[in-house]
Design an enzyme around this catalytic site. Structure first.
Site, PDB file in Angstrom:
ATOM      1  N   ASP A  41       3.190  -1.794  -8.983  1.00  0.00           N
ATOM      2  CA  ASP A  41       2.053  -3.128  -7.876  1.00  0.00           C
ATOM      3  C   ASP A  41       1.441  -3.317  -9.349  1.00  0.00           C
ATOM      4  OD1 ASP A  41       1.644  -3.781  -5.080  1.00  0.00           O
ATOM      5  OD2 ASP A  41      -0.755  -4.011  -6.159  1.00  0.00           O
ATOM      6  N   PRO A  43       0.404  -1.189  -0.360  1.00  0.00           N
ATOM      7  CA  PRO A  43       0.054  -0.011  -0.050  1.00  0.00           C
ATOM      8  C   PRO A  43       0.924   1.690  -0.220  1.00  0.00           C
ATOM      9  CG  PRO A  43       0.244  -0.806   2.187  1.00  0.00           C
ATOM     10  CD  PRO A  43       0.418  -1.484   1.626  1.00  0.00           C
ATOM     11  N   CYS A  70       7.355 -10.869   4.989  1.00  0.00           N
ATOM     12  CA  CYS A  70       6.510 -11.066   6.560  1.00  0.00           C
ATOM     13  C   CYS A  70       6.198 -12.334   6.511  1.00  0.00           C
ATOM     14  CB  CYS A  70       5.554  -9.656   6.340  1.00  0.00           C
ATOM     15  SG  CYS A  70       3.993  -9.981   4.763  1.00  0.00           S
TER      16      CYS A  70
END
Length: 846
Positions: A252, A223, A366
């Site tokens: 993106d 984001p 992550c």
């Protein structure tokens, strides 16, 4: 000069920041977009809601609730997953004696963190307010559980610009004692002064070592919190009053996520950003060179798109965010990482191909899964040969608690465990790939084993600088949690496969070390160009990966939110490319795979073979600027209307030292409504993109500087200034400037429209009345200012865009920015803002 990221992510999170000024030209390139206000409200809704929990089971058929009967309350999420625990016990990402602490932290809410934008005009005020007001008040007001060190700077982040809160986002919203602090965070985020971002998410950009002249690519940017961080870095390194020479391209795949990326980065008000919409693994090379040497013939002309720094934060299973995404406890399974492994490799390989020799790329996820982390890095090193090295950055950010990467791990498929690809059943070898294992036949290395207990030698010598060295001697490497003494290694004679690569140079951040999320980071350095066969190998693998991803899309039990969007990437791509072209590509890839053993070519030759469209003739360049090759996306057009440019220069008294010609672009072919300003580095990229046929699908770029006004008053200039671009333009304007006292400046912000005769300083009202109708700039004049000519060059100068109407001066600043400026004046001068419930009643001054 003037004030210039939670998680939907392709790969992990949803950060919704505020909006800087008004929405700009996105509507010009996307038809049917929701209005700006609805879009902002949707983002606010995402930001406000706590992590999703499992909804309660619906009542049985025929069940009804009476008016006096209480409805069943929402059940708390189940923070258990036996498969998850078994998997990570086997992978031994932590020692046996740490396991309970590790799991206990995973079940606790994630503390809130945020980062201050050091490029914003008022960052010193924000730091002062945090230190002198909120830090003291929070320690005294909140409960004993969180009172001590309720808010503290992250010790490893430079200059105390990142802060850690001792309470979660949910507590921040619900605790009445934190209400004022919560409102402070929301407002500062909305205007771009801070970015709410998970602490471990701030780490990867710090290892890029960004320099003032670097070209940077953020491959999977939405984001946008890391992109914003990169923009902060390049603007901090600039000389005062000048644009930085660096630029950031933020990419993106998903169009909606690009909207979110644009919305969040717009708060930076930068001319050095391009937002693109491509598959990261197929990001265009935009090469003009016929061979590698030709790209160096003319150093003044950009020959191909290469980057000094690349952030490769790839799509991942996201189990490192399990503390804020409770659905992960229910959805997690080992197949999630297996499905994404090949995509991650291909994105990272594309990044290496786009990296300049001598450049640095940071790979991050992550996820805690070694199949998505160490296995990917090992495969990158294997494919790249001697062209890439894995850097040891253990001396950088010394306060950051990190652990070394693993050198051995296992792969699970359908509840079966495998140590090497040879053990995988034949019918699963196309799903469980050799690259998922610690080493292939060409990269085997002896690894010590004692019975069922294995010892990772690398981890015996290197752990974390913050972990007691004596404790590392007790590192647990037993699959069932059985510890082994280092002395017992000498008694072992068996060997198993382990990676020969120095994977201990990778970084693993585990939650219980510093009360954070989990993250994996590796820093790669490019030593020499890749050869053709290395790039071909990537393409063939990608074709196989496409089929696999489409196959997994049909298996709903394997899906999870962090990569649901990724599984639609093939459908998204097909809609943009003609079926015949797609078939031709696949046939070409097949042909390449059959002849790759016989062909040797340079990196640039392979690049040219990957160009999707033919090179345009020189005479067609202007025609390319009139029509975008991308469906639904307006072209980027250089503004060459001399009459418009001259009227702007004349009306605002623009100085010759500020280059306008060649730096102004628009997204509309007729009667440009909005004009954007781009830096020299962005201008060069746009020129290269035009020469190669518009291969870059540009969603947004530059900073909005001028807007066409609709006033019917006699104004010789058809455009007004945009507040977003004022900080950049102010030092170079010599006309249409008014200087207001703090009291009148405050009244303008408070009431938005004031009659000439109602200003406290009558001379100011007379000066406003003497101006020709149209756009003007009002600058705050302080007592210490002696020479007004030097005020606009002062970085601390506060100014706003206004409109001189028939009898009034009207402020043209968004409500959020107006509120921000009012609070700054209240903080500095003790001037209070209007507090009436209906703001419209404040518009008229008697």
């Amino acid at each position: 000069m003037l004030a210039a990221r939670t998680p939907i992510s392709l790969h992990h999170r949803v950060v919704a920041g505020g909006q800087r000024g008004r929405c700009d030209g996105g509507s010009e390139r996307r038809r049917g977009r929701a209005p700006c206000r609805q879009f902002a409200q949707a983002l606010e809704s995402l930001w406000r809601h706590s992590p999703r929990t499992h909804p309660p089971a619906p009542p049985a058929a025929g069940t009804a609730f009476t008016s006096g009967e209480a409805k069943p309350s929402r059940q708390p999420p189940v923070l258990e997953n036996a498969t998850f625990e078994e998997y990570y016990k086997v992978q031994q990402i932590v020692r046996k004696e740490e396991w309970d602490a590790f799991m206990n932290v995973l079940r606790k809410p994630l503390p809130a963190t945020f980062r201050i934008n050091a490029c914003c005009q008022f960052y010193k005020d924000i730091c002062s307010k945090l230190e002198n007001e909120f830090r003291r008040s929070l320690e005294s007001e909140v409960s004993n559980e969180h009172g001590e060190d309720a808010i503290t700077p992250l010790p490893w982040y430079p200059c105390n610009l990142a802060w850690h809160l001792n309470f979660s986002r949910k507590e921040l919203r619900k605790n009445k004692a934190l209400e004022s602090f919560h409102e402070f965070l929301k407002h500062e985020s909305e205007v771009g002064n801070i970015t709410r971002q998970e602490a471990v998410s701030m780490v990867p950009p710090l290892f890029l070592n960004v320099q003032p002249d670097h070209h940077i690519l953020d491959m999977c940017a939405a984001p946008g919190s890391k992109t914003f961080q990169l923009l902060e870095m390049i603007h901090q390194s600039k000389e005062p009053g000048l644009l930085p020479g660096a630029l950031v391209i933020a990419n993106d795949l998903n169009v909606r996520r690009c909207d979110l990326l644009i919305h969040n980065t717009k708060r930076m008000c930068t001319a050095n950003l391009i937002v693109t919409n491509h598959e990261a693994e197929n990001f265009p090379y935009c090469s003009l060179a016929k061979d590698y040497l030709e790209s160096y013939k003319d150093p003044c002309k950009l020959q191909r798109l290469e980057f000094d720094r690349i952030l490769c934060d790839v799509p991942c299973s996201g189990d490192g965010t399990i503390r804020k995404g409770y659905d992960m406890w229910r959805k997690w399974n080992s197949g999630m990482g297996n499905q994404l492994h090949l995509l991650q490799v291909n994105i990272a390989m594309r990044g290496i191909a786009l990296l300049k020799v001598g450049g640095r790329m940071v790979y991050s996820t992550c996820s805690m899964n070694p199949v998505e982390n160490e296995a990917v890095i090992a495969e990158l090193l294997r494919r790249s040969g001697n062209s890439v090295e894995l850097l040891d950055v253990s001396s950088e950010l010394p306060e950051l608690v990190r652990r070394p990467g693993l050198s051995t791990w296992k792969v699970q498929d359908r509840e079966s465990w495998f140590q090497s690809h040879d053990e995988v059943p034949h019918n699963r070898k196309n799903v469980v790939l050799p690259s998922m294992f610690p080493a292939s036949n060409s990269t085997e290395e002896s690894h010590t084993v004692c019975g069922d207990v294995e010892v990772n030698k690398d981890n015996m010598s290197i752990f974390s600088r913050n972990i007691n060295i004596e404790e590392t001697k007790k590192v647990n490497h037993d699959m069932d949690g059985v510890s082994i003494s280092p002395n017992k290694i000498l008694d072992c004679t068996s060997n198993i496969v382990s990676s020969k690569f120095p994977l201990h140079r990778c970084m693993r951040i585990v939650p219980h070390d510093q009360n954070s999320g989990a993250f994996f980071i590796a820093v790669l350095h490019k030593l020499s160009p890749l050869n053709g066969s290395q790039i071909k190998d990537t393409k063939i693998q990608h074709t196989l990966g496409t089929d696999r991803i489409m196959q997994f899309q049909k298996e709903p039990e394997q899906e999870t939110r962090p990569y649901e969007t990724i599984l639609t990437r093939q459908q998204h791509n097909v809609s943009e490319v003609d079926d015949t072209e797609m078939l031709g590509r696949r046939q070409n890839l097949s042909t390449d795979s059959q002849t790759s053993k016989d062909k040797k070519s340079t990196e640039v030759e392979m690049v040219l073979g990957d160009v999707e469209s033919t090179q345009p003739e020189s005479g067609d360049r202007m025609e390319l600027q009139k029509q975008s090759r991308w469906k639904g996306v307006d072209p980027v057009l250089f503004l060459n209307d001399e009459a418009v440019i001259k009227s702007i220069i004349s009306f605002f008294g623009m100085k010759e030292s500020f280059p306008l010609e060649g730096h102004l672009v628009t997204r509309s072919t007729d009667n440009a409504r909005r004009i954007y300003y781009v830096s020299k580095s962005v201008k060069e990229i746009l020129e290269l993109n035009a020469e190669v046929g518009g291969q870059l699908k540009i969603a947004s770029l530059g900073v909005k500087m001028f807007e066409r006004h609709r006033s019917k008053e006699a104004c010789p200039c058809a455009y007004r200034l945009s507040y977003e671009g004022l900080s950049l333009l102010l030092p170079y304007i010599s006309k249409r400037i008014l200087y207001a006292s703090p009291a009148d400046f405050h009244r303008l912000l408070q009431y938005r429209s004031i009659n000439f005769a109602h200003f406290l300083d009558t001379r100011f009202g007379e000066q406003a009345a003497s101006l020709m109708p149209g756009c003007c700039v009002v600058v705050l004049l302080l007592e210490g200012h002696k020479h007004v000519d030097s005020i606009s060059k002062d970085p601390s100068t506060i100014a706003i865009v206004c409109w001189r109407g028939k009898g009034t001066v009207n402020v043209m600043v968004s409500p959020s920015d107006r509120k921000d400026l009012l609070e700054r004046m209240a903080y500095r001068f003790g001037l209070k803002a209007c507090v009436e419930e209906d703001e419209r009643s404040c518009h008229k001054v008697n």
